[in-house]
Every structure is written in C-alpha cells, then in structure tokens.
Design an enzyme around this catalytic site. Structure first.
Site, mmCIF file in Angstrom:
data_model
loop_
_atom_site.group_PDB
_atom_site.id
_atom_site.type_symbol
_atom_site.label_atom_id
_atom_site.label_comp_id
_atom_site.label_asym_id
_atom_site.label_seq_id
_atom_site.Cartn_x
_atom_site.Cartn_y
_atom_site.Cartn_z
ATOM 1 N N TRP A 326 0.751 -1.617 0.278
ATOM 2 C CA TRP A 326 0.103 -0.284 0.326
ATOM 3 C C TRP A 326 0.841 1.117 0.117
ATOM 4 C CZ3 TRP A 326 -0.290 3.922 3.530
ATOM 5 C CH2 TRP A 326 -1.495 4.791 2.831
ATOM 6 N N HIS A 327 1.825 1.346 0.954
ATOM 7 C CA HIS A 327 2.768 2.702 0.545
ATOM 8 C C HIS A 327 3.362 2.822 -0.355
ATOM 9 C CE1 HIS A 327 2.547 2.099 5.309
ATOM 10 N NE2 HIS A 327 3.223 3.091 4.813
ATOM 11 N N GLY A 328 3.125 2.041 -1.470
ATOM 12 C CA GLY A 328 4.344 1.929 -3.091
ATOM 13 C C GLY A 328 4.581 0.632 -3.446
ATOM 14 N N PHE A 500 1.717 8.623 -1.156
ATOM 15 C CA PHE A 500 1.655 7.181 -1.007
ATOM 16 C C PHE A 500 -0.065 8.133 -1.550
ATOM 17 C CE2 PHE A 500 4.455 7.046 2.008
ATOM 18 C CZ PHE A 500 5.756 6.467 1.609
#
Length: 500
Positions: A326-328, A500
C-alpha cells in the site's frame, strides 16, 4: 497545496476562515459544508490538476454504490454490489499505482521465456489516491455492515471523501465517526484555540525539525555506496527516523488542528511511537488510523483471533505484506512490510512461549510493565525499547532507499561490513549547529517528557499553572514565528506521505 506554503498560510486559509465564520454563528451546517466542499476541490485541483476529475468521478461512483448497497440490505444483492464497489476502487488504485510496477516485474521475466517485453506507458500517480481509496472502501463496507447509513446528501458524502485537511495524507477517518459532524457541528472559542495550537505544533514539527534533518538524510542516502562509512550510515538513518516521524505526525497534527478550527474532531494518528517497547506496541502508536483500518477491514475478515494460532500468524504476514505494498509499488516497501510482520509473529510466538512457561512454574518476580518481550537479554527495562528502535530503524532503511541493492549496501555500512573510501563530506561536515539543534529537539519531541513534566508541575503546584500556561503560549508564539521565517527562507519541501 501544502499546509506549509505561503499561499495556503496567508491566502487560502485566512480567506476560508473569514468566509466560514462570516455569519457570526458558532453552529455550522449547510452553508459551511458547501463552502468547505468548494474549498476542498480548489485545494486538490491546485496540485492534482486533471486528476481532480478522477477524484470527482470516484466520489460520484461511491455515493451511488453506497445507496445501492443500503437499498439491498439483507439480500444477496448487497454483497454483490459491495464486491463490485470494492473491486472498482481497487482497480483504479491498481491501474494508477501498480500498473508500471507489475509491468516492470513481468518484463524482467519475459526474456527468460523468449518473449518480447510489454510496452506500458508510464502512469502518473494522483496525489493521495491511497488514502482516498481507503476512505471510499471503508464507507461502502460500513454501509454494508450496517455500521452506517448511506448518505443521501451528495454534499455530505462528497465532503466526507474530499474534506481538505485529511484528503491527501489522512488520518483515515471512518464515515460513522464523521456523519453527525457533517450534519451539524459547533465551534467554540476553546475548540478554535485548540485547533490553532495543534496546527502550530504540526507546522513547527515539519518546518523546524523534519525539513532540517531531511537534508542530511537525503544527501547521505544519495552518497556513492563506496563512500558510506558506519558513522555516515547511522547519522543518515537517525536523521530519516526523525524526519519521517516529524514529517508525518506534523501533517497529522495540522490536519487535526484544521479540522478542529472548522468544528470537526478527527482521531489521533500518533501516540509517541518511538517510546514503544515492542513492534506490536509501535504499531499501536504509529499511523493508528492505517493500522486500525487494516485490522478492521482485512485482519478480522481473514479470521482475526478466531482462527488457529498458525493461521493467525499467516494472516499477520498477509496484512503487513499488503501494508507494505500500500505504501508504494516497490519491493523495498514489500520487504519493509514483511520485516514488521515477521517481528510481530516472532513477538507473539515468544510471548506465547513465555506465558506457557510462566503457567508451568510459580512466578517469583514481577513482570516488566508494558514489555511484550520478557525473556533473555530483554529482561532489563531499557532493552525492549532499544530492540524496538533498532528493528524500526532497519525497516526504515528499506522504506527510504531507492533500490533494494541500495538498501542492502546501506545496511552493510551500518553493520561496519564495508570499508569506506575517503570522501570530502565527512560526518562532521553534516553536523552543523542547526542539525544538532534539530536532532536534540527531535529526540526530546519524540517522547512525552515535556508535556508530562508540564502536567505534573501544574498538578503538584496549582499556583504554577498560570506560569505553565504563559510559558506554553510564549513557546507556541516563538515556534510560529520561527516556522514562518523558515517557510519564507526554504524551498519547496512536500510531505513524505503525499507520494502514497
């Protein structure tokens, strides 16, 4: 639009506040909602450009899908409509955030099979799409679970998803927590003052600490690997550890403060995470709105604590794998998520074994309060904190490094496993008086010592309460002046979590 740029501080926010309170009423509803909705669209459009239309289209889609799910309540159609809504939201997130990542990994394998690489155009990432998508998904899911009723007012629904203080980087707010506030809210003078104080604290965190330590962190992580010494590497990761906390918690403070000024109460997103004595405790204190989102919408649906112990551990790893992703769109983020997930499993295994051992023999000594790891060298109270910080800082290397080889090279330098070539930029070159001040302020500010000391002094000596209040006001004024001076002097420096 950045909360720290002059356009926002001296134009957008003052005009918006003046228009918001022009009616002279402390109670706000329809007029305030329309005003905030228009302001939020302008706020996003300044940086989002044409992606604003994507945002508005997504809002329209989720507004109608929530109503459709609500109408089908208690029937199989509700589940199908929910699945469709979630799938569309994830598909939009996947196309814009992960299409290139997926294509790059597939293309790395195709030559082995003798197949020509697939050409995929570079896809730009809309600002804040991850936070926006999670807001939208939680809204429709809560309607399906009957934790909330679908909002019939398109203005209220749109404002929930588009409210500018939390639009780009959270906190991730549940619709059920905001529904009543959207209908009616009251802003008292104390509320507004508290909001201003919180905003100033967040602004000073970002401008006076995060931005200062960001320079050495960026420069050291950008150094040639051959020149990285252990001293360079540790200074770089210490700076980044402070940068990411004060950058993100500073944004959250400003978002909470802005919300309070307009009558909204947002949940806390950070509670002194660097004083945690376990990775489990760290995640109860770091980015709380995200960790609770994953708990409520992924971990519990996967079975939560109702399944077998082995399955519980697998679910934890799955959750943190997805948390990293989800962060990247990068394997570094995946490794960062798996790193934390692995230590959460390790701590639970160790804790369970310790509990079984404790039950098998009399307990002759009291446990360490708050410690999640109670055996071996961690029996001394300071070691759980040291252990947690080391785990977190190693994880931040993967989070910050641009590539996986870069992260590995940086970790080798931290461990002293390489011989550094001579460099003009010695550690002393980075340790300017400004950096020393930011490091000390960051170390103190990342703990609750200062507010705890003020509270204790005011509680033990009531006559000193006035002095504490005066000192607090003077400090806030000084922080605001120093922050504005730095805003005027420094160049563009966006928040880390904007990407993000």
């Amino acid at each position: 639009m950045l909360f720290t740029e002059p356009t926002f501080l001296f134009l957008f926010l003052p005009i918006l506040l003046a228009l918001y309170f022009i009616k002279g009423s402390r109670e706000h509803g329809t007029y305030g909602n329309w005003l905030l909705l228009v302001a939020s669209v302008i706020f996003y459009a300044k940086g989002g450009g044409t992606f604003t239309w994507l945002m508005l289209g997504s809002i329209t889609f989720n507004y109608w899908m929530a109503i459709a799910v609500n109408r089908a309540e208690g029937t199989p159609a509700a589940g199908r409509r929910l699945a469709f809504a979630v799938a569309v939201n994830l598909a939009v997130l996947g196309v814009f955030k992960y299409a290139n990542f997926f294509a790059d990994n597939v293309n790395a394998l195709l030559p082995i099979l003798g197949v020509r690489p697939v050409v995929v155009p570079r896809v730009l990432l809309p600002i804040g799409i991850s936070f926006f998508s999670f807001h939208a998904i939680s809204y429709v899911v809560d309607v399906y679970r009957r934790d909330a009723t679908a909002q019939k007012s398109p203005v209220h629904a749109a404002l929930y998803l588009l409210l500018f203080p939390q639009l780009i980087a959270g906190p991730i707010i549940r619709y059920r927590d905001l529904a009543d506030q959207l209908a009616r809210r009251v802003v008292t003078l104390d509320d507004f003052a508290d909001g201003v104080k919180r905003f100033i604290i967040g602004l000073s965190k970002k401008v006076l600490i995060a931005n200062v330590v960001a320079g050495p962190a960026d420069q050291i992580f950008g150094m040639p690997f051959a020149e990285l010494s252990p001293a360079h590497a540790w200074l770089g990761i210490v700076c980044y550890t402070l940068q990411i906390y004060f950058d993100f918690s500073g944004y959250s403070d400003m978002a909470i403060g802005l919300g309070r000024m307009f009558g909204f109460r947002f949940p806390e997103n950070f509670r002194w995470p660097y004083i945690a004595d376990s990775v489990q405790a760290f995640w109860r204190r770091w980015h709380i709105s995200l960790s609770t989102w994953f708990r409520d919408y992924l971990y519990i649906p996967l079975g939560g604590n109702r399944v077998s112990v082995a399955r519980r551990y697998v679910n934890l790893v799955i959750v943190f794998f997805l948390c990293g992703l989800w962060h990247g769109a990068s394997w570094n983020f995946v490794i960062w998520g798996l790193w934390h997930g692995s230590f959460l499993v390790l701590e639970r295994v160790t804790s369970n074994r310790g509990d079984r051992t404790a039950r098998s023999r009399p307990n002759t000594s009291p446990p360490i309060p708050g410690s999640a790891v109670r055996s071996g060298v961690l029996a001394w109270p300071v070691w759980p904190h040291v252990y947690t910080l080391v785990v977190v800082m190693i994880g931040w290397v993967f989070f910050r490094a641009d590539t996986l080889p870069g992260a590995i090279a940086f970790l080798k330098a931290m461990a002293g496993a390489t011989t550094a070539a001579p460099t003009t930029y010695t550690v002393q070159w980075y340790l300017t008086p400004e950096l020393w001040l930011a490091l000390v302020a960051g170390a103190i500010g990342s703990t609750p010592w200062a507010p705890a000391l003020a509270d204790r002094l005011a509680a033990r000596r009531p006559q000193a309460a006035w002095g504490v209040s005066l000192l607090s006001s003077a400090t806030l004024t000084a922080l605001l002046v120093a922050s504005i001076m730095n805003v005027a002097a420094r160049t563009y420096n966006p928040f880390i979590y904007f990407r993000f």
